[in-house]
Design a protein around this motif. Structure first.
Motif, PDB file in Angstrom:
ATOM      1  N   LEU A  18       8.237  38.169 -16.189  1.00  0.00           N
ATOM      2  CA  LEU A  18       8.762  36.776 -16.813  1.00  0.00           C
ATOM      3  C   LEU A  18       8.737  37.074 -18.760  1.00  0.00           C
ATOM      4  O   LEU A  18       9.830  36.663 -18.912  1.00  0.00           O
ATOM      5  CB  LEU A  18       7.399  35.838 -16.315  1.00  0.00           C
ATOM      6  N   LEU A  19       7.607  38.229 -18.671  1.00  0.00           N
ATOM      7  CA  LEU A  19       7.558  38.463 -20.443  1.00  0.00           C
ATOM      8  C   LEU A  19       7.812  38.824 -20.612  1.00  0.00           C
ATOM      9  O   LEU A  19       9.140  38.425 -22.107  1.00  0.00           O
ATOM     10  CB  LEU A  19       6.076  38.688 -20.308  1.00  0.00           C
ATOM     11  N   LEU A  20       8.862  39.808 -20.149  1.00  0.00           N
ATOM     12  CA  LEU A  20      10.127  40.651 -20.899  1.00  0.00           C
ATOM     13  C   LEU A  20      11.425  39.468 -21.167  1.00  0.00           C
ATOM     14  O   LEU A  20      12.249  40.048 -20.813  1.00  0.00           O
ATOM     15  CB  LEU A  20      10.568  41.918 -19.887  1.00  0.00           C
ATOM     16  N   ASP A  21      11.595  38.411 -19.645  1.00  0.00           N
ATOM     17  CA  ASP A  21      12.611  37.909 -19.672  1.00  0.00           C
ATOM     18  C   ASP A  21      12.937  36.989 -20.953  1.00  0.00           C
ATOM     19  O   ASP A  21      14.027  37.220 -21.479  1.00  0.00           O
ATOM     20  CB  ASP A  21      12.940  37.201 -18.404  1.00  0.00           C
ATOM     21  N   VAL A  22      11.230  36.426 -21.339  1.00  0.00           N
ATOM     22  CA  VAL A  22      11.344  36.180 -22.403  1.00  0.00           C
ATOM     23  C   VAL A  22      11.803  36.753 -24.023  1.00  0.00           C
ATOM     24  O   VAL A  22      13.007  36.086 -24.935  1.00  0.00           O
ATOM     25  CB  VAL A  22      10.644  35.248 -22.589  1.00  0.00           C
ATOM     26  N   ALA A  23      11.790  38.136 -24.267  1.00  0.00           N
ATOM     27  CA  ALA A  23      11.344  38.603 -24.911  1.00  0.00           C
ATOM     28  C   ALA A  23      12.459  39.166 -25.394  1.00  0.00           C
ATOM     29  O   ALA A  23      13.374  39.585 -26.389  1.00  0.00           O
ATOM     30  CB  ALA A  23       9.724  40.267 -24.434  1.00  0.00           C
ATOM     31  N   LEU A  24      13.469  39.179 -24.313  1.00  0.00           N
ATOM     32  CA  LEU A  24      14.067  39.905 -24.202  1.00  0.00           C
ATOM     33  C   LEU A  24      15.550  39.617 -24.067  1.00  0.00           C
ATOM     34  O   LEU A  24      17.313  39.977 -24.120  1.00  0.00           O
ATOM     35  CB  LEU A  24      14.606  41.666 -23.095  1.00  0.00           C
ATOM     36  N   ARG A  25      15.507  38.966 -23.414  1.00  0.00           N
ATOM     37  CA  ARG A  25      16.471  37.990 -23.011  1.00  0.00           C
ATOM     38  C   ARG A  25      16.570  36.394 -23.640  1.00  0.00           C
ATOM     39  O   ARG A  25      17.305  35.621 -23.244  1.00  0.00           O
ATOM     40  CB  ARG A  25      17.039  38.165 -21.489  1.00  0.00           C
ATOM     41  N   GLY A  26      15.899  36.317 -24.270  1.00  0.00           N
ATOM     42  CA  GLY A  26      15.413  34.444 -24.489  1.00  0.00           C
ATOM     43  C   GLY A  26      16.840  34.544 -25.568  1.00  0.00           C
ATOM     44  O   GLY A  26      16.704  35.522 -26.320  1.00  0.00           O
ATOM     45  N   GLU A  27      16.547  33.166 -26.458  1.00  0.00           N
ATOM     46  CA  GLU A  27      17.941  33.122 -27.710  1.00  0.00           C
ATOM     47  C   GLU A  27      16.800  33.922 -28.722  1.00  0.00           C
ATOM     48  O   GLU A  27      17.762  34.043 -29.561  1.00  0.00           O
ATOM     49  CB  GLU A  27      17.545  31.476 -27.580  1.00  0.00           C
ATOM     50  N   ARG A  28      15.654  33.658 -28.490  1.00  0.00           N
ATOM     51  CA  ARG A  28      15.085  34.045 -30.243  1.00  0.00           C
ATOM     52  C   ARG A  28      15.290  35.540 -29.992  1.00  0.00           C
ATOM     53  O   ARG A  28      14.796  36.048 -30.810  1.00  0.00           O
ATOM     54  CB  ARG A  28      13.727  33.374 -30.749  1.00  0.00           C
ATOM     55  N   ARG A  29      14.809  36.313 -29.110  1.00  0.00           N
ATOM     56  CA  ARG A  29      14.270  37.873 -29.352  1.00  0.00           C
ATOM     57  C   ARG A  29      12.845  37.750 -29.529  1.00  0.00           C
ATOM     58  O   ARG A  29      12.981  39.357 -30.071  1.00  0.00           O
ATOM     59  CB  ARG A  29      16.088  38.810 -29.069  1.00  0.00           C
ATOM     60  N   ASP A  30      12.123  37.606 -29.130  1.00  0.00           N
ATOM     61  CA  ASP A  30      10.541  37.115 -29.318  1.00  0.00           C
ATOM     62  C   ASP A  30      10.054  36.373 -28.864  1.00  0.00           C
ATOM     63  O   ASP A  30      10.588  36.015 -27.701  1.00  0.00           O
ATOM     64  CB  ASP A  30      10.674  37.245 -31.283  1.00  0.00           C
ATOM     65  N   LEU A  31       8.707  36.239 -28.990  1.00  0.00           N
ATOM     66  CA  LEU A  31       7.323  35.362 -27.926  1.00  0.00           C
ATOM     67  C   LEU A  31       7.393  34.599 -29.133  1.00  0.00           C
ATOM     68  O   LEU A  31       5.962  34.030 -28.555  1.00  0.00           O
ATOM     69  CB  LEU A  31       7.103  36.182 -27.518  1.00  0.00           C
ATOM     70  N   ILE A  32       8.201  33.802 -29.376  1.00  0.00           N
ATOM     71  CA  ILE A  32       7.703  32.545 -30.603  1.00  0.00           C
ATOM     72  C   ILE A  32       7.932  31.283 -29.522  1.00  0.00           C
ATOM     73  O   ILE A  32       9.192  31.439 -28.892  1.00  0.00           O
ATOM     74  CB  ILE A  32       8.699  32.700 -32.370  1.00  0.00           C
ATOM     75  N   GLY A  33       7.418  30.507 -29.857  1.00  0.00           N
ATOM     76  CA  GLY A  33       7.687  29.054 -28.976  1.00  0.00           C
ATOM     77  C   GLY A  33       6.207  29.091 -27.866  1.00  0.00           C
ATOM     78  O   GLY A  33       5.785  29.889 -27.179  1.00  0.00           O
ATOM     79  N   GLY A  34       6.227  27.746 -26.897  1.00  0.00           N
ATOM     80  CA  GLY A  34       5.373  26.896 -26.339  1.00  0.00           C
ATOM     81  C   GLY A  34       4.852  25.994 -26.528  1.00  0.00           C
ATOM     82  O   GLY A  34       4.411  25.609 -25.357  1.00  0.00           O
TER      83      GLY A  34
END
Length: 387
Positions: free
Chosen positions: A196-212
């Motif tokens: 789940l974390l890799l999906d957000v970090a690598l495939r998310g719109e921003r390519r980072d873990l900002i948000g929530g």
């Protein structure tokens, strides 16, 4: 009665157990890095490639990792003599007083932040602001209909409170399910959480873990991704007993943490996959290593011990009270187009003021309130701390 360092530590209220002082100190360092990150953010113009102290947002993921570790350490062996309500009371007493103060402080500075950056403030009647402030004291996530700032925050008077909401989610999950799982069960969940974390970090719109911090599908997705892996990793790290005993553990782990949070944005564009890979590597690998180093030695020595205790005591009050000052500073910089040579000294002053406010909040409010609540609502037992 709970007092002294056992009450002021940023860990759980852990009856009868000594604390990992170095881990407390690391939490304080991370909190200070968050403040500095937010000060510099005023000059980024929403462009992450221009952000100095670029990865300060990962401090939240580090907090979740520490939380999983210390909660498992504090409570795993106590459930035979402690019910769920006792656990919830201890966590509420530890966290809720400063949550309330953070919301009230945000309300007190709200109208001073009015201007072009926050146009909704001037349109917000006092009764609505007071309603948001009171609801913020409960830590319940607020819908976008009550977003009186315009940044889609679930707590628009004190943005960082979003991570405390997810902290409570993790605490409830621990009490209901996670404490009952074997190490193998935790490891299985950890693998799923890593995906789940890799999906957000690598495939998310921003390519980072900002948000929530937003109460929508994307915000909840990011928030849970940032919570699940580090919290589970912290629990598993504690239960496995994997610690690294090295010399100067506090200095080494502190430097590694500062470097991880301060490095520039990875890649050439705001959406470069290399930055997402860096974020994921920090949370998946580096942060557990830092905690393993810090946990390898419970007590620092000499000046390191005093520094670790100071930052540990200060960490939560600093994290939960600094952001209303950041709103004020950012509005000033953006609306007045303040150049860095003028804004920088004010930013330094803001950090100093934030630390002073946090220290005053700790000594004059947080510690006395928690001592009073603990004396009234927590049952005394043979394993209760004597100081």
């Amino acid at each position: 009665m709970i007092s002294s360092s056992k009450a002021t530590s940023t860990t759980a209220i852990a009856p009868g157990k000594s604390h990992f002082e170095i881990l407390d100190g690391l939490r304080g360092i991370a909190a200070l890095m968050v403040v500095i990150f937010h000060v510099f953010e005023a000059y980024s113009d929403a462009d992450p490639t221009r952000q100095i102290i670029n990865h300060g947002y990962l401090a939240v993921d580090f907090f979740f990792l520490l939380s999983g570790f210390v909660i498992a350490y504090a409570y795993d062996d106590r459930w035979s003599r402690m019910g769920q309500w006792e656990f919830y009371k201890r966590r509420l007493i530890r966290l809720q007083p400063m949550v309330v103060l953070g919301s009230v402080f945000g309300g007190a500075l709200f109208y001073l932040q009015a201007g072009g950056l926050f146009p909704r403030i001037a349109e917000t009647p006092v009764w609505r602001m007071l309603l948001v402030m009171l609801l913020g004291c409960t830590l319940l996530p607020l819908p976008k209909a009550l977003d009186i700032r315009g940044w889609d925050e679930i707590h628009p008077l004190n943005g960082p409170a979003w991570s405390l909401f997810y902290e409570y989610v993790a605490n409830i999950a621990y009490a209901l399910v996670l404490r009952r799982l074997s190490r193998r069960g935790l490891a299985l969940l950890l693998v799923l959480a890593a995906g789940l974390l890799l999906d957000v970090a690598l495939r998310g719109e921003r390519r980072d873990l900002i948000g929530g911090w937003a109460l929508d599908a994307a915000g909840v997705h990011i928030g849970l991704a940032r919570l699940c892996y580090p919290f589970l990793a912290g629990m598993l790290l504690m239960r496995s007993g994997k610690r690294l005993r090295v010399r100067h553990a506090f200095a080494l782990s502190g430097v590694l943490l500062i470097l991880a949070l301060a490095l520039p944005r990875m890649g050439d564009t705001p959406h470069d996959w290399r930055n997402g890979l860096y974020d994921a590597a920090c949370v998946l690998l580096l942060f557990p290593l830092i905690v393993a180093i810090g946990a390898g030695q419970k007590l620092a020595a000499g000046k390191s011990l005093r520094v670790a205790r100071f930052f540990g005591d200060l960490s939560f009050p600093l994290y939960i009270t600094h952001y209303p000052l950041i709103y004020l500073y950012t509005a000033w910089v953006v609306d007045q187009k303040v150049p860095p040579h003028i804004g920088a000294p004010v930013g330094v002053l803001l950090v100093i003021v934030a630390v002073l406010i946090a220290y005053a909040s700790l000594k004059l409010y947080d510690e006395p309130v928690r001592r009073g609540l603990a004396a009234r609502f927590l049952r005394r037992s043979a394993d209760a701390p004597s100081r």
